[in-house]
Write a protein that holds these residues in place. Structure first.
Motif, PDB file in Angstrom:
ATOM      1  N   GLU A 126      -6.651   6.072  -0.528  1.00 42.20           N
ATOM      2  CA  GLU A 126      -7.905   5.170  -1.245  1.00 42.20           C
ATOM      3  C   GLU A 126      -9.117   4.975  -0.457  1.00 42.20           C
ATOM      4  O   GLU A 126     -10.093   4.485  -1.151  1.00 42.20           O
ATOM      5  CB  GLU A 126      -7.195   3.734  -1.488  1.00 42.20           C
ATOM      6  CG  GLU A 126      -6.436   4.011  -2.784  1.00 42.20           C
ATOM      7  CD  GLU A 126      -4.978   4.228  -2.518  1.00 42.20           C
ATOM      8  OE1 GLU A 126      -4.618   4.676  -1.371  1.00 42.20           O
ATOM      9  OE2 GLU A 126      -4.260   4.869  -3.414  1.00 42.20           O
ATOM     10  N   ASN A 127      -9.093   5.337   0.885  1.00 41.97           N
ATOM     11  CA  ASN A 127     -10.480   5.339   1.481  1.00 41.97           C
ATOM     12  C   ASN A 127     -11.435   6.250   0.656  1.00 41.97           C
ATOM     13  O   ASN A 127     -12.798   5.987   0.937  1.00 41.97           O
ATOM     14  CB  ASN A 127     -10.327   5.944   2.867  1.00 41.97           C
ATOM     15  CG  ASN A 127      -9.789   4.927   3.735  1.00 41.97           C
ATOM     16  OD1 ASN A 127      -9.482   3.782   3.576  1.00 41.97           O
ATOM     17  ND2 ASN A 127      -9.564   5.214   5.055  1.00 41.97           N
ATOM     18  N   ARG A 128     -11.231   7.147   0.046  1.00 39.34           N
ATOM     19  CA  ARG A 128     -11.801   8.157  -0.680  1.00 39.34           C
ATOM     20  C   ARG A 128     -12.863   7.400  -1.709  1.00 39.34           C
ATOM     21  O   ARG A 128     -13.978   7.848  -1.985  1.00 39.34           O
ATOM     22  CB  ARG A 128     -11.391   9.318  -1.156  1.00 39.34           C
ATOM     23  CG  ARG A 128     -10.793  10.281  -0.214  1.00 39.34           C
ATOM     24  CD  ARG A 128     -10.145  11.459  -0.892  1.00 39.34           C
ATOM     25  NE  ARG A 128      -9.124  11.217  -1.717  1.00 39.34           N
ATOM     26  CZ  ARG A 128      -7.886  11.477  -1.511  1.00 39.34           C
ATOM     27  NH1 ARG A 128      -7.644  12.403  -0.552  1.00 39.34           N
ATOM     28  NH2 ARG A 128      -7.008  11.434  -2.474  1.00 39.34           N
ATOM     29  N   SER A 162      -7.508   8.746   9.790  1.00 39.71           N
ATOM     30  CA  SER A 162      -8.402   8.281  11.266  1.00 39.71           C
ATOM     31  C   SER A 162      -7.068   8.189  12.233  1.00 39.71           C
ATOM     32  O   SER A 162      -5.984   8.204  11.840  1.00 39.71           O
ATOM     33  CB  SER A 162      -8.892   7.068  11.032  1.00 39.71           C
ATOM     34  OG  SER A 162      -8.125   6.048  10.706  1.00 39.71           O
ATOM     35  N   SER A 207      -2.983   7.468   7.368  1.00 35.14           N
ATOM     36  CA  SER A 207      -3.547   8.179   6.087  1.00 35.14           C
ATOM     37  C   SER A 207      -3.686   7.098   5.006  1.00 35.14           C
ATOM     38  O   SER A 207      -2.589   6.534   4.750  1.00 35.14           O
ATOM     39  CB  SER A 207      -2.608   9.069   5.765  1.00 35.14           C
ATOM     40  OG  SER A 207      -2.814   9.943   4.457  1.00 35.14           O
ATOM     41  N   PHE A 208      -4.985   6.752   4.659  1.00 38.02           N
ATOM     42  CA  PHE A 208      -4.957   5.847   3.656  1.00 38.02           C
ATOM     43  C   PHE A 208      -5.880   6.517   2.659  1.00 38.02           C
ATOM     44  O   PHE A 208      -7.110   6.552   2.341  1.00 38.02           O
ATOM     45  CB  PHE A 208      -5.816   4.631   4.388  1.00 38.02           C
ATOM     46  CG  PHE A 208      -5.046   3.634   4.893  1.00 38.02           C
ATOM     47  CD1 PHE A 208      -5.034   2.165   4.410  1.00 38.02           C
ATOM     48  CD2 PHE A 208      -4.327   4.060   5.980  1.00 38.02           C
ATOM     49  CE1 PHE A 208      -4.274   1.218   5.030  1.00 38.02           C
ATOM     50  CE2 PHE A 208      -3.417   3.081   6.516  1.00 38.02           C
ATOM     51  CZ  PHE A 208      -3.275   1.671   6.067  1.00 38.02           C
ATOM     52  N   LYS A 244       0.940  -1.229  -0.044  1.00 44.45           N
ATOM     53  CA  LYS A 244       0.008  -0.118  -0.154  1.00 44.45           C
ATOM     54  C   LYS A 244       0.930   1.239   0.111  1.00 44.45           C
ATOM     55  O   LYS A 244       1.291   1.902   0.989  1.00 44.45           O
ATOM     56  CB  LYS A 244      -0.946   0.027   1.422  1.00 44.45           C
ATOM     57  CG  LYS A 244      -1.971  -1.027   1.192  1.00 44.45           C
ATOM     58  CD  LYS A 244      -2.890  -0.914   2.433  1.00 44.45           C
ATOM     59  CE  LYS A 244      -4.054  -1.919   2.316  1.00 44.45           C
ATOM     60  NZ  LYS A 244      -5.240  -1.574   1.482  1.00 44.45           N
ATOM     61  N   ILE A 249     -14.278   4.351  -1.178  1.00 44.05           N
ATOM     62  CA  ILE A 249     -15.131   3.288  -0.614  1.00 44.05           C
ATOM     63  C   ILE A 249     -16.582   4.156  -0.374  1.00 44.05           C
ATOM     64  O   ILE A 249     -17.568   3.126  -0.787  1.00 44.05           O
ATOM     65  CB  ILE A 249     -14.377   3.020   0.666  1.00 44.05           C
ATOM     66  CG1 ILE A 249     -13.371   2.331   0.563  1.00 44.05           C
ATOM     67  CG2 ILE A 249     -15.564   2.099   1.497  1.00 44.05           C
ATOM     68  CD1 ILE A 249     -12.296   1.911   2.121  1.00 44.05           C
ATOM     69  N   PRO A 250     -16.955   5.193   0.055  1.00 45.73           N
ATOM     70  CA  PRO A 250     -15.831   6.152   0.602  1.00 45.73           C
ATOM     71  C   PRO A 250     -15.930   6.370   2.046  1.00 45.73           C
ATOM     72  O   PRO A 250     -17.099   5.985   2.712  1.00 45.73           O
ATOM     73  CB  PRO A 250     -16.621   7.440   0.150  1.00 45.73           C
ATOM     74  CG  PRO A 250     -18.268   7.033   0.119  1.00 45.73           C
ATOM     75  CD  PRO A 250     -18.321   5.773   0.026  1.00 45.73           C
ATOM     76  N   LEU A 251     -14.524   6.613   2.636  1.00 44.08           N
ATOM     77  CA  LEU A 251     -14.668   6.797   3.892  1.00 44.08           C
ATOM     78  C   LEU A 251     -13.443   7.874   4.183  1.00 44.08           C
ATOM     79  O   LEU A 251     -12.769   8.299   3.272  1.00 44.08           O
ATOM     80  CB  LEU A 251     -13.900   5.587   4.707  1.00 44.08           C
ATOM     81  CG  LEU A 251     -14.757   4.355   4.974  1.00 44.08           C
ATOM     82  CD1 LEU A 251     -13.889   3.061   5.667  1.00 44.08           C
ATOM     83  CD2 LEU A 251     -15.810   4.902   6.156  1.00 44.08           C
ATOM     84  N   ARG A 306     -10.112   9.939   4.504  1.00 47.07           N
ATOM     85  CA  ARG A 306      -8.707   9.341   4.419  1.00 47.07           C
ATOM     86  C   ARG A 306      -8.014   9.261   5.643  1.00 47.07           C
ATOM     87  O   ARG A 306      -7.121   8.410   5.771  1.00 47.07           O
ATOM     88  CB  ARG A 306      -7.997  10.560   3.463  1.00 47.07           C
ATOM     89  CG  ARG A 306      -6.366  10.264   3.353  1.00 47.07           C
ATOM     90  CD  ARG A 306      -5.827  11.485   2.618  1.00 47.07           C
ATOM     91  NE  ARG A 306      -5.917  12.985   3.502  1.00 47.07           N
ATOM     92  CZ  ARG A 306      -4.969  13.254   4.511  1.00 47.07           C
ATOM     93  NH1 ARG A 306      -4.118  12.422   4.856  1.00 47.07           N
ATOM     94  NH2 ARG A 306      -5.177  14.178   5.206  1.00 47.07           N
ATOM     95  N   ALA A 320      -0.285   4.557   1.302  1.00 52.14           N
ATOM     96  CA  ALA A 320      -0.773   4.864   2.811  1.00 52.14           C
ATOM     97  C   ALA A 320       0.352   4.691   3.847  1.00 52.14           C
ATOM     98  O   ALA A 320       1.485   4.268   3.558  1.00 52.14           O
ATOM     99  CB  ALA A 320      -1.701   3.379   3.070  1.00 52.14           C
TER     100      ALA A 320
END
Length: 333
Positions: free
Chosen positions: A84-86, A94, A81-82, A55, A88-90, A92, A58
Motif C-alpha cells: 500500500e506504500n504505492r 525497504s 514489503s508494504f 495489514k 502514498i507514494p513510497l 513498496r 504487508a
C-alpha cells in the motif's frame, strides 16, 4: 578504539554508486556464492515472516545467513514489503542489512538494504539467463511487472553484455510499463508496452516475471515454447501445469518449495519433487545441462547468503573509498 568494535553506517547514495559501477563483479560474486552454497559452505536458515492481522498484504522478513568463503561472513537482512506504500507514494520495499564479526559476534556495519536486495536478485536472474539461454542474446524480452526489480534485472543484463533487439513490457499499472519503456528508449533500446501478459510472452525468447502476484494467473503451458527461458523471479505467476511442462531450476529446493510458490503448489498436487530438475549450483557446476526440448524456468526463492555476500562487498568498497560513516560511540565501553 578497538577495530573489532568499529560500527559503520552506509546509506543509499553510497550504495547506489558502488552497485552502479560494479555490476560485472557482482555477477561473479553471486556465481561464487552459489557455488559455496552448493558445496555446503553456507548456513541459510528459513526466512522468518512477520505478518500483521490488521495489514494482511504487508510483511517483514528476516533472512539470517553465514557464508564461509575467503572471508567468514555472517549477518541478517530485515526487509519489509508494504504494497500500500504505492498509494502514498513510497517504495513498496525497504530494508537494512546488518553484518556481524565472526570473531566476537559484534555487529560492525548497517547498510541500506533494498538496493542490495534488488541487485542480488537481478544478478541471480542474469546469471541463470546466461546459462539457460543460448548466449547473451535475445531477440525479444518480455517483462511482466515493471517495478524496481524488473528495472534492475534489465539494467544488469545490459551492463553485463546482453544484446536485446526489443523489450515488451506489461504491468497492471499501465503508467509503470510506459515509464520503463521510456527509460529503455532513452538508452537507445526498442521497447513498447504490451496490453496483456500473454501478448508480451507470445514471441518472446526470454521472459522475466517480476510482479507482486499472490497466486498463479497464467495456466496455459502452450503459451511457452522450447525456445523460451523464463526467469520466474516473483515465484507465484505460473500455474502448476506450466511448471510441470518445463525444465525447472531453483536456487535451493528446500527454500523454494514452500510458502505457496508455484513450485510448491506443483509439489502439493503431484506429491513429488521430481519435476525439479536441479539447482543453479548444478547448472554452474555443469552437473545439469539446459533442456532445449522444452521451456526452461528459473524460480529463485532468494537466499540470504547472497545479501550477506553483497553487503560485505559493498561495505569493503565503501570503507576503502571513504563512503562509510563510522559511529565511534555506538557500543558501551
Amino acid at each position: 578504539m578497538d577495530s573489532r568494535q568499529r560500527f559503520d553506517v552506509i546509506g543509499g547514495p553510497a550504495i547506489s554508486a558502488i552497485l552502479s559501477e560494479s555490476k560485472p563483479e557482482i555477477l561473479a560474486l553471486v556465481r561464487d556464492t552459489y557455488l559455496l552454497h552448493h558445496a555446503a559452505r553456507t548456513t541459510n536458515p528459513d526466512s522468518y515472516f512477520l505478518r500483521f492481522d490488521d495489514k494482511p498484504t504487508a510483511r517483514i522478513i528476516a533472512l539470517p545467513a553465514r557464508l564461509r568463503g575467503a572471508d567468514d561472513i555472517a549477518g541478517i537482512k530485515w526487509i519489509a514489503s508494504f504494497p500500500e506504500n504505492r498509494d502514498i507514494p513510497l517504495a513498496r520495499a525497504s530494508a537494512v542489512v546488518v553484518l556481524n564479526d565472526m570473531a566476537t559476534g559484534f555487529p560492525y556495519a548497517c547498510l541500506e538494504g533494498s538496493q542490495i536486495s534488488a541487485a542480488r536478485t537481478a544478478a541471480s536472474a542474469t546469471l541463470a539467463a546466461g546459462i539457460l539461454h543460448r548466449g547473451k542474446r535475445a531477440e525479444r524480452v518480455a517483462v511482466i511487472g515493471a517495478g524496481p526489480i524488473a528495472k534492475t534485472i534489465v539494467d544488469f543484463m545490459l551492463a553485463t553484455g546482453w544484446s536485446v533487439e526489443q523489450f515488451q513490457v506489461h504491468d497492471l499499472i499501465a503508467a509503470r510499463a510506459r515509464e520503463l519503456c521510456e527509460s529503455l528508449q532513452q538508452s537507445g533500446m526498442r521497447a513498447e508496452s504490451a496490453a496483456s501478459a500473454r501478448h508480451a510472452i507470445e514471441g518472446a525468447d526470454l521472459v522475466v516475471f517480476a510482479t507482486t502476484a499472490a497466486r498463479p494467473y497464467i495456466d496455459d503451458p502452450a503459451l511457452f515454447t522450447p525456445e523460451q527461458t523464463v526467469l520466474h523471479v516473483s515465484l507465484r505467476d505460473l500455474g502448476v501445469d506450466v511448471i510441470l511442462s518445463a525444465q525447472n531450476v531453483v536456487d535451493d529446493v528446500e527454500h523454494c518449495l514452500k510458502a505457496q510458490t508455484s513450485v510448491h503448489l506443483a509439489e502439493q498436487r503431484t506429491g513429488s519433487r521430481s519435476f525439479v530438475n536441479g539447482t543453479i549450483g548444478d547448472l554452474i557446476s555443469e552437473r545439469l545441462q539446459p533442456d532445449r526440448s522444452r521451456a526452461r524456468i528459473f524460480s529463485p526463492f532468494g537466499l540470504g547468503v547472497l545479501d550477506i555476500a553483497l553487503a560485505h562487498f559493498v561495505h569493503e568498497r565503501a570503507v576503502a573509498g571513504g563512503r562509510a560513516r563510522m559511529i565511534d560511540d555506538f557500543f558501551v565501553s
